[in-house]
Structure formats: structure tokens, C-alpha cells
Design a protein around this motif. Structure first.
Motif, PDB file in Angstrom:
ATOM      1  N   ASN A  43       6.563   5.839   1.057  1.00  0.00           N
ATOM      2  CA  ASN A  43       5.022   5.332   1.217  1.00  0.00           C
ATOM      3  C   ASN A  43       4.113   6.302   1.476  1.00  0.00           C
ATOM      4  OD1 ASN A  43       2.923   3.913   1.545  1.00  0.00           O
ATOM      5  ND2 ASN A  43       3.507   2.585   3.201  1.00  0.00           N
ATOM      6  N   MET A  44       4.587   7.303   2.390  1.00  0.00           N
ATOM      7  CA  MET A  44       3.499   8.266   2.675  1.00  0.00           C
ATOM      8  C   MET A  44       3.552   9.368   1.530  1.00  0.00           C
ATOM      9  SD  MET A  44       4.393   9.425   6.778  1.00  0.00           S
ATOM     10  CE  MET A  44       6.194   9.899   6.472  1.00  0.00           C
ATOM     11  N   ALA A  45       4.592   9.884   0.981  1.00  0.00           N
ATOM     12  CA  ALA A  45       4.447  10.735  -0.166  1.00  0.00           C
ATOM     13  C   ALA A  45       3.743  10.065  -1.550  1.00  0.00           C
ATOM     14  CB  ALA A  45       5.838  10.989  -0.357  1.00  0.00           C
ATOM     15  N   ALA A  46       4.139   9.097  -1.520  1.00  0.00           N
ATOM     16  CA  ALA A  46       3.064   8.271  -2.764  1.00  0.00           C
ATOM     17  C   ALA A  46       1.736   8.081  -2.651  1.00  0.00           C
ATOM     18  CB  ALA A  46       3.760   6.784  -3.085  1.00  0.00           C
ATOM     19  N   THR A  47       1.487   7.678  -1.461  1.00  0.00           N
ATOM     20  CA  THR A  47       0.302   7.686  -0.956  1.00  0.00           C
ATOM     21  C   THR A  47      -0.651   9.126  -0.982  1.00  0.00           C
ATOM     22  OG1 THR A  47       0.653   5.729   0.361  1.00  0.00           O
ATOM     23  CG2 THR A  47      -1.573   6.931   1.092  1.00  0.00           C
ATOM     24  N   ALA A  48       0.199  10.207  -0.829  1.00  0.00           N
ATOM     25  CA  ALA A  48      -0.457  11.488  -0.944  1.00  0.00           C
ATOM     26  C   ALA A  48      -0.447  11.977  -2.260  1.00  0.00           C
ATOM     27  CB  ALA A  48       0.405  12.467   0.193  1.00  0.00           C
ATOM     28  N   GLY A  49      -0.198  11.021  -3.129  1.00  0.00           N
ATOM     29  CA  GLY A  49      -0.373  11.564  -4.735  1.00  0.00           C
ATOM     30  C   GLY A  49       0.867  12.138  -5.361  1.00  0.00           C
ATOM     31  N   MET A  50       2.125  11.990  -4.815  1.00  0.00           N
ATOM     32  CA  MET A  50       3.148  12.557  -5.321  1.00  0.00           C
ATOM     33  C   MET A  50       3.995  11.348  -6.062  1.00  0.00           C
ATOM     34  SD  MET A  50       4.784  14.578  -1.920  1.00  0.00           S
ATOM     35  CE  MET A  50       3.577  15.275  -0.743  1.00  0.00           C
ATOM     36  N   ASP A  74       0.396  -4.510   1.380  1.00  0.00           N
ATOM     37  CA  ASP A  74      -0.464  -5.768   1.390  1.00  0.00           C
ATOM     38  C   ASP A  74      -1.368  -5.864   2.969  1.00  0.00           C
ATOM     39  OD1 ASP A  74      -0.242  -6.584  -1.160  1.00  0.00           O
ATOM     40  OD2 ASP A  74       1.567  -7.666  -0.683  1.00  0.00           O
ATOM     41  N   HIS A  75      -0.431  -5.641   3.729  1.00  0.00           N
ATOM     42  CA  HIS A  75      -0.815  -5.713   5.294  1.00  0.00           C
ATOM     43  C   HIS A  75      -2.038  -4.669   5.365  1.00  0.00           C
ATOM     44  CE1 HIS A  75      -0.953  -6.093   9.770  1.00  0.00           C
ATOM     45  NE2 HIS A  75      -1.112  -4.652   9.691  1.00  0.00           N
ATOM     46  N   LYS A  76      -2.031  -3.246   4.776  1.00  0.00           N
ATOM     47  CA  LYS A  76      -3.198  -2.551   5.002  1.00  0.00           C
ATOM     48  C   LYS A  76      -4.522  -3.119   4.110  1.00  0.00           C
ATOM     49  CE  LYS A  76      -0.410   1.870   5.246  1.00  0.00           C
ATOM     50  NZ  LYS A  76      -0.424   3.291   4.515  1.00  0.00           N
ATOM     51  N   ILE A  77      -4.014  -3.796   2.918  1.00  0.00           N
ATOM     52  CA  ILE A  77      -5.301  -4.296   2.470  1.00  0.00           C
ATOM     53  C   ILE A  77      -5.920  -5.121   3.101  1.00  0.00           C
ATOM     54  CG2 ILE A  77      -5.763  -5.983   0.527  1.00  0.00           C
ATOM     55  CD1 ILE A  77      -3.717  -4.437  -1.311  1.00  0.00           C
ATOM     56  N   SER A  78      -5.061  -6.210   3.934  1.00  0.00           N
ATOM     57  CA  SER A  78      -5.856  -7.355   4.771  1.00  0.00           C
ATOM     58  C   SER A  78      -6.396  -6.722   5.936  1.00  0.00           C
ATOM     59  CB  SER A  78      -4.574  -8.425   5.262  1.00  0.00           C
ATOM     60  OG  SER A  78      -3.530  -7.667   6.238  1.00  0.00           O
ATOM     61  N   SER A  79      -6.026  -5.656   6.327  1.00  0.00           N
ATOM     62  CA  SER A  79      -7.006  -4.868   7.403  1.00  0.00           C
ATOM     63  C   SER A  79      -7.850  -3.720   6.805  1.00  0.00           C
ATOM     64  CB  SER A  79      -5.944  -4.395   8.344  1.00  0.00           C
ATOM     65  OG  SER A  79      -5.160  -3.160   7.727  1.00  0.00           O
ATOM     66  N   TRP A  80      -8.237  -3.745   5.714  1.00  0.00           N
ATOM     67  CA  TRP A  80      -9.322  -2.935   5.032  1.00  0.00           C
ATOM     68  C   TRP A  80      -8.645  -1.482   5.110  1.00  0.00           C
ATOM     69  CZ3 TRP A  80     -13.072  -5.673   2.670  1.00  0.00           C
ATOM     70  CH2 TRP A  80     -13.229  -6.909   3.079  1.00  0.00           C
ATOM     71  N   GLY A  81      -7.768  -1.227   5.093  1.00  0.00           N
ATOM     72  CA  GLY A  81      -7.083   0.146   4.844  1.00  0.00           C
ATOM     73  C   GLY A  81      -6.740   0.625   3.493  1.00  0.00           C
ATOM     74  N   THR A  83      -7.240  -0.726  -1.023  1.00  0.00           N
ATOM     75  CA  THR A  83      -7.656  -1.865  -2.089  1.00  0.00           C
ATOM     76  C   THR A  83      -6.570  -2.012  -2.828  1.00  0.00           C
ATOM     77  OG1 THR A  83      -8.431  -0.133  -3.649  1.00  0.00           O
ATOM     78  CG2 THR A  83      -9.879  -0.831  -1.883  1.00  0.00           C
ATOM     79  N   SER A  84      -6.803  -3.277  -3.745  1.00  0.00           N
ATOM     80  CA  SER A  84      -5.602  -3.738  -4.379  1.00  0.00           C
ATOM     81  C   SER A  84      -5.353  -2.694  -5.505  1.00  0.00           C
ATOM     82  CB  SER A  84      -6.048  -4.955  -4.959  1.00  0.00           C
ATOM     83  OG  SER A  84      -6.296  -6.041  -4.218  1.00  0.00           O
ATOM     84  N   SER A  85      -6.485  -2.255  -6.037  1.00  0.00           N
ATOM     85  CA  SER A  85      -6.589  -0.907  -6.997  1.00  0.00           C
ATOM     86  C   SER A  85      -5.874   0.273  -6.742  1.00  0.00           C
ATOM     87  CB  SER A  85      -7.768  -0.700  -7.706  1.00  0.00           C
ATOM     88  OG  SER A  85      -8.578  -0.313  -6.751  1.00  0.00           O
ATOM     89  N   GLU A  86      -5.978   0.648  -5.407  1.00  0.00           N
ATOM     90  CA  GLU A  86      -5.062   1.676  -4.775  1.00  0.00           C
ATOM     91  C   GLU A  86      -3.717   1.570  -4.555  1.00  0.00           C
ATOM     92  OE1 GLU A  86      -8.418   3.859  -1.944  1.00  0.00           O
ATOM     93  OE2 GLU A  86      -7.681   2.316  -1.264  1.00  0.00           O
ATOM     94  N   ASN A  92       2.871   2.553  -8.783  1.00  0.00           N
ATOM     95  CA  ASN A  92       3.097   3.060  -9.713  1.00  0.00           C
ATOM     96  C   ASN A  92       3.719   4.754  -9.811  1.00  0.00           C
ATOM     97  OD1 ASN A  92       2.318   0.964 -11.263  1.00  0.00           O
ATOM     98  ND2 ASN A  92       0.255   1.636 -11.976  1.00  0.00           N
ATOM     99  N   ARG A  93       3.627   5.128  -8.662  1.00  0.00           N
ATOM    100  CA  ARG A  93       4.021   6.457  -8.247  1.00  0.00           C
ATOM    101  C   ARG A  93       5.483   6.364  -7.834  1.00  0.00           C
ATOM    102  NH1 ARG A  93      -1.195   7.792  -5.234  1.00  0.00           N
ATOM    103  NH2 ARG A  93      -2.469   8.647  -6.442  1.00  0.00           N
ATOM    104  N   ILE A  94       6.223   5.051  -7.670  1.00  0.00           N
ATOM    105  CA  ILE A  94       7.461   5.040  -6.827  1.00  0.00           C
ATOM    106  C   ILE A  94       8.373   4.463  -8.119  1.00  0.00           C
ATOM    107  CG2 ILE A  94       8.593   3.675  -5.284  1.00  0.00           C
ATOM    108  CD1 ILE A  94       5.781   3.530  -3.610  1.00  0.00           C
ATOM    109  N   THR A  95       9.454   5.204  -8.146  1.00  0.00           N
ATOM    110  CA  THR A  95      10.385   4.633  -9.335  1.00  0.00           C
ATOM    111  C   THR A  95      11.783   4.756  -8.684  1.00  0.00           C
ATOM    112  OG1 THR A  95       9.241   6.072 -10.858  1.00  0.00           O
ATOM    113  CG2 THR A  95      11.519   5.424 -11.612  1.00  0.00           C
ATOM    114  N   PRO A  96      12.541   3.405  -8.410  1.00  0.00           N
ATOM    115  CA  PRO A  96      13.749   3.298  -7.975  1.00  0.00           C
ATOM    116  C   PRO A  96      14.641   3.441  -8.920  1.00  0.00           C
ATOM    117  CG  PRO A  96      13.061   1.193  -8.771  1.00  0.00           C
ATOM    118  CD  PRO A  96      11.863   2.328  -9.065  1.00  0.00           C
ATOM    119  N   THR A  97      15.866   4.097  -8.732  1.00  0.00           N
ATOM    120  CA  THR A  97      17.139   4.254  -9.242  1.00  0.00           C
ATOM    121  C   THR A  97      18.621   4.123  -8.561  1.00  0.00           C
ATOM    122  OG1 THR A  97      18.064   6.160 -10.625  1.00  0.00           O
ATOM    123  CG2 THR A  97      17.322   6.790  -8.514  1.00  0.00           C
TER     124      THR A  97
END
Length: 325
Positions: A43-50, A74-81, A83-86, A92-97
């Protein structure tokens, strides 16, 4: 006809030069194992743009991890931290394998295998992960382990490029605990350590340099406080509630000391404290009888729904566990 003046287009910055083609450091990282700590890193890495590739053991696990990541956002969205677009951009930066080969091209891969029910992580399994990663990654890619015990030198010992290995520890995961303990082993190069400092700052953490020592700094201090709080409770000097308020109000902590123990996990604390006691021989690292009582009765904290507190399905404390003493 007037003469056509031809000037190199490079002067105007419109061409792609070899310099601009150079990949940004940590543009793509990998995570092996997506338990609670692994998901936090993803979560942290993807949020940082990686771009983040994560590997887990089955499609069922992958589906679970993706649901949990979305739930956190979704919890962050509900607490205004957020947005849905973010959220969409981050996901989209996260890929499972399920394949190690998909880590090819990563600058950094972090091993985050989950703890067993006993609070331990298998060293042979982790060493095998390191060997698999070395076969796939470029020579200058970093292989890291997420943990707080003396292990990175042992994990690196059989590799051809031992200097690339480092250990990371993210103390209690909440938004304000932004210190990353970077543990240099016997083989870790200065270049790798400095790159990890850059990684810490990219995810908005402050790097702390740690020389290999069981428990690093954060947990060596914490376990002594947990042990003393348990002893105070065992001697009936004070109640859980009052000890918690002493810790949070007088010392300004976010969580009470017993709540902290439940978050980390009683099984992990007991295992770590036993290892520290064996290493250092200091009595204050020996797990208190209350910790052993919880451990043996499988009351391990948030993960099992009962520890010093009793928790609801979402991991929120609902009451004190009155059966401790």
C-alpha cells in the motif's frame, strides 16, 4: 527561396536521450508474501507512485489480499484521506503474481513471509526465497527481508552477491509511526544502505541505521516496558485500565502498552523475547508469566480476537480481557 535553418532538436528537449531513458530508482519493486505487514508495504509503495508486484501462494490468497487492500483504501475514502480516482490509480499500480519470474526488472524485492501460528518464520524457506530471487533479479537489485531479528547475514550467506542484502523493519503500522529501521548485516554494502535511505524517504519514512541486533531499537525498548507492565499487573499494583492510561496520558503514547502488545501479536513477542534472552542473557527480556499464559491459551491479540483485550471482527477492542489475572 530563403535558406532553411536546421538546428539540433536536442537543444529544445524534444527528443528522448539515453539520460532520460534511464529508469528511476525504485520505480518497480516486489513483495514476497502479503500478510498484514506485506500489505502495508504494498500500500505504501503504490501510494508513493511505485509499481508493485506481489507474490502469494495461491489465487485464493491473492483475491483475499486485493480485497483487503481495497478495504483499507475505502476506509481512507470514508475519512476523506483519499478520493475514488486516487484509489483507482493506486490499485492500477499493484500487480499480483504466482510466479517469481515476474519480479524481473524490480529494483528491490522485500521478503515478507508470514509468521507461523507459533510466531516464527522458517529460515530455510526464507533462504530459498533469497536464492530464487538472486536467479531472477539484476545484479544491482536489492533483496531485503522485513523483520526485527538477527537474520539478514544468515539469509545472505549462501548468495553470490551478499552485499545486496539488507533487512527492514517498519515499527507499529499507523500513520504517525514513520520510522524505517534499516538493518545492515555483515555483508551489506554502503551503496545498498544509502539506496534504502532513498527508498525510506520516497515512502515518507525517516530512515534509522541499525547494526544487526535482535529486536533492533524499537522492539528492544518496547518489550522491556511490556514485561514491566505485566509484572505490575501480576503484583496487582494497578489495573489494566490504569496502566494503559498512565502510558497514554502521562507519556503521550497513541496506544496503551497492552494494546500495543495485542497489535504486535503475543506469539511474536514471546518468540522474539526468548530469542533476545538467549542472545543477551538479560532477565528483563524473559517473557513475563502473563505473556506465557496468553501464548499457551492461544489468546494472541488482535489476530485471534482475544489477548489483553477482546476484539470484534474488524479488530476493534470491545472490552478488557478479565481472565488474565
Amino acid at each position: 527561396m530563403s535558406e532553411i535553418i536546421i538546428e539540433p532538436i536536442e537543444n529544445y528537449g524534444l527528443t528522448i536521450t539515453s539520460e532520460s531513458k534511464k529508469k528511476q530508482l525504485f520505480s518497480k519493486i516486489g513483495v514476497v508474501g502479503a500478510g498484514k505487514e506485506g500489505r502495508t508495504i504494498i500500500n505504501m509503495a503504490a501510494t508513493a507512485g511505485m509499481e508493485v508486484i506481489f507474490l502469494d501462494e495461491s489465487q485464493e490468497r491473492i483475491d483475499f489480499v486485493m480485497r483487503e487492500l481495497k478495504k483499507v483504501m475505502d476506509h481512507k475514502i470514508s475519512s476523506w484521506g483519499l478520493t475514488s480516482s486516487e484509489k483507482k490509480i493506486i490499485m492500477n499500480r499493484i500487480t499480483p503474481t504466482l510466479q517469481y519470474e515476474d519480479f524481473k526488472g524490480c529494483d528491490l524485492v522485500i521478503e515478507c513471509t508470514r509468521y507461523s501460528e507459533s510466531g516464527r518464520r522458517s529460515t530455510p524457506v526464507r533462504k530459498n526465497i533469497f536464492k530464487r530471487l538472486e536467479e531472477i533479479l539484476d545484479e544491482d537489485a536489492i533483496i531485503a527481508s522485513n523483520g526485527s531479528t538477527v537474520i539478514i547475514s544468515e539469509l545472505a550467506a549462501d548468495l553470490d552477491h551478499k552485499e545486496r542484502c539488507v533487512s527492514l523493519y517498519f515499527p507499529v503500522s499507523h500513520p504517525d509511526a514513520r520510522i524505517l529501521e534499516i538493518v545492515s548485516g555483515m555483508y551489506t554494502s554502503e551503496e545498498v544502505y544509502h539506496k534504502m535511505e532513498i527508498f525510506a524517504r520516497l515512502i515518507k519514512y525517516k530512515p534509522h541505521r541499525i547494526n544487526e541486533s535482535n529486536g533492533n531499537v524499537s522492539l528492544r525498548m518496547l518489550v522491556v516496558m511490556i514485561n514491566e507492565a505485566c509484572q505490575i499487573l501480576l503484583e496487582r499494583v494497578s489495573s489494566i485500565e490504569d496502566i494503559e492510561e498512565t502510558f497514554t496520558i502521562i507519556y503521550g503514547q497513541r496506544y496503551g502498552i497492552f494494546r500495543m502488545a495485542d497489535i504486535i501479536g503475543i506469539e511474536r513477542l514471546v518468540t522474539l523475547m526468548e530469542a533476545m534472552f538467549n542472545d543477551f542473557g538479560a532477565k528483563h527480556y524473559k517473557p513475563n508469566p502473563i505473556l506465557w499464559k496468553l501464548y499457551r491459551s492461544n489468546q494472541l491479540g488482535v489476530r485471534t480476537g482475544k489477548g489483553f483485550y477482546i476484539y470484534d471482527e474488524d479488530g476493534n477492542p470491545v472490552s478488557i480481557n478479565k481472565n488474565i489475572v
